[in-house]
Design a protein around this motif. Structure first.
Motif, PDB file in Angstrom:
ATOM      1  N   ALA A  91       0.851  -1.190   0.000  1.00 52.52           N
ATOM      2  CA  ALA A  91       0.000   0.000   0.000  1.00 52.52           C
ATOM      3  C   ALA A  91       0.883   1.236   0.000  1.00 52.52           C
ATOM      4  N   VAL A  92       0.502   2.203  -0.826  1.00 54.38           N
ATOM      5  CA  VAL A  92       1.196   3.481  -0.893  1.00 54.38           C
ATOM      6  C   VAL A  92       0.231   4.537  -0.361  1.00 54.38           C
ATOM      7  N   PHE A  93       0.666   5.237   0.673  1.00 50.98           N
ATOM      8  CA  PHE A  93      -0.142   6.273   1.309  1.00 50.98           C
ATOM      9  C   PHE A  93       0.262   7.625   0.742  1.00 50.98           C
ATOM     10  N   VAL A  94      -0.698   8.316   0.133  1.00 44.69           N
ATOM     11  CA  VAL A  94      -0.478   9.651  -0.424  1.00 44.69           C
ATOM     12  C   VAL A  94      -1.234  10.631   0.460  1.00 44.69           C
ATOM     13  N   ASN A  95      -0.491  11.516   1.127  1.00 44.75           N
ATOM     14  CA  ASN A  95      -1.086  12.468   2.051  1.00 44.75           C
ATOM     15  C   ASN A  95      -0.838  13.878   1.550  1.00 44.75           C
ATOM     16  N   GLU A  96      -1.913  14.612   1.317  1.00 42.27           N
ATOM     17  CA  GLU A  96      -1.863  15.991   0.838  1.00 42.27           C
ATOM     18  C   GLU A  96      -1.017  16.118  -0.435  1.00 42.27           C
ATOM     19  N   GLY A  97      -1.197  15.158  -1.342  1.00 41.07           N
ATOM     20  CA  GLY A  97      -0.563  15.232  -2.651  1.00 41.07           C
ATOM     21  C   GLY A  97       0.845  14.683  -2.748  1.00 41.07           C
ATOM     22  N   LYS A  98       1.399  14.168  -1.650  1.00 38.77           N
ATOM     23  CA  LYS A  98       2.763  13.635  -1.667  1.00 38.77           C
ATOM     24  C   LYS A  98       2.764  12.208  -1.146  1.00 38.77           C
ATOM     25  N   ILE A  99       3.640  11.372  -1.726  1.00 37.63           N
ATOM     26  CA  ILE A  99       3.774  10.010  -1.225  1.00 37.63           C
ATOM     27  C   ILE A  99       4.399  10.085   0.168  1.00 37.63           C
ATOM     28  N   ALA A 100       3.634   9.636   1.153  1.00 37.08           N
ATOM     29  CA  ALA A 100       4.073   9.746   2.537  1.00 37.08           C
ATOM     30  C   ALA A 100       4.733   8.467   3.043  1.00 37.08           C
ATOM     31  N   ASP A 101       4.216   7.309   2.632  1.00 38.14           N
ATOM     32  CA  ASP A 101       4.762   6.064   3.158  1.00 38.14           C
ATOM     33  C   ASP A 101       4.330   4.899   2.286  1.00 38.14           C
ATOM     34  N   VAL A 102       5.056   3.790   2.420  1.00 36.26           N
ATOM     35  CA  VAL A 102       4.738   2.541   1.729  1.00 36.26           C
ATOM     36  C   VAL A 102       4.635   1.461   2.796  1.00 36.26           C
ATOM     37  N   PHE A 103       3.581   0.644   2.726  1.00 38.31           N
ATOM     38  CA  PHE A 103       3.325  -0.363   3.755  1.00 38.31           C
ATOM     39  C   PHE A 103       3.314  -1.759   3.156  1.00 38.31           C
TER      40      PHE A 103
END
Length: 194
Positions: free
Chosen positions: A50-62
């Motif tokens: 899973a790739v978490f995109v927060n406020e338009g930026k890639i924040a983390d990968v799970f």
């Protein structure tokens, strides 16, 4: 959106991709107005990332497991503070699920014959076909270069490019190896490896 839908949207999310359909390489979790709440629970299954995109930026990968997400969307408060945006939170967040299972038995072939020079037969026209497999591993690259903000990215979206690369590589290898036509069948493994 009705009042009940609006109230339901204020609860903390449980984010997961249960129905991993064949041929889907990337799936974006659908959340009303992309307002994932603080403390959302993310479940990533084996064969997924899973790739978490927060406020338009890639924040983390799970990787596989259960994870808690941190966003600026506090239940109810973010909506109330977004009054100047029509009671919509300006803090957008998305989760993209990547299918990391191996995509097996994908087909390729030459659309037209490849013309080669042979010492015994002169110019020959050769056709070829085969299969290949691949899997998604470059998660950040996949999202930023290929997926963007799309809802889904399908195997068919990339396989045309992979087939063209296989045909191009095959033609190049045959030209460089200069294997006589009569010896071609004995060299299948070497050609495949090259």
């Amino acid at each position: 959106m009705g009042l009940m839908d609006k109230l339901r949207a204020e609860f903390i999310d449980i984010i997961e991709w249960r129905d991993q359909a064949a041929g889907v390489l990337v799936h974006r979790f659908e959340r009303d107005e992309h307002e994932i709440k603080m403390g959302a629970q993310l479940t990533v299954r084996p064969g997924q990332r899973a790739v978490f995109v927060n406020e338009g930026k890639i924040a983390d990968v799970f990787d596989a497991g259960r994870h808690e997400l941190a966003t600026a969307n506090l239940p109810i408060l973010a909506t109330l503070l977004g009054w100047k945006y029509g009671f919509h939170s300006p803090f957008k967040a998305e989760v993209y699920f990547l299918n990391t299972t191996e995509q097996l038995d994908r087909k390729w072939g030459t659309a037209t014959p490849v013309v080669l020079r042979d010492a015994d037969f002169g110019m020959v026209r050769l056709r070829a076909r085969g299969n290949f497999s691949y899997k998604v591993s470059a998660d950040r690259e996949m999202i930023s270069r290929l997926v963007g903000a799309r809802q889904a990215y399908l195997a068919e979206d990339i396989e045309g490019q992979l087939r063209a690369k296989a045909v191009s590589s095959f033609t190049d290898v045959l030209g460089e190896l200069k294997i006589p036509m009569l010896d071609l069948q004995a060299q299948y493994d070497e050609i495949g490896a090259a």
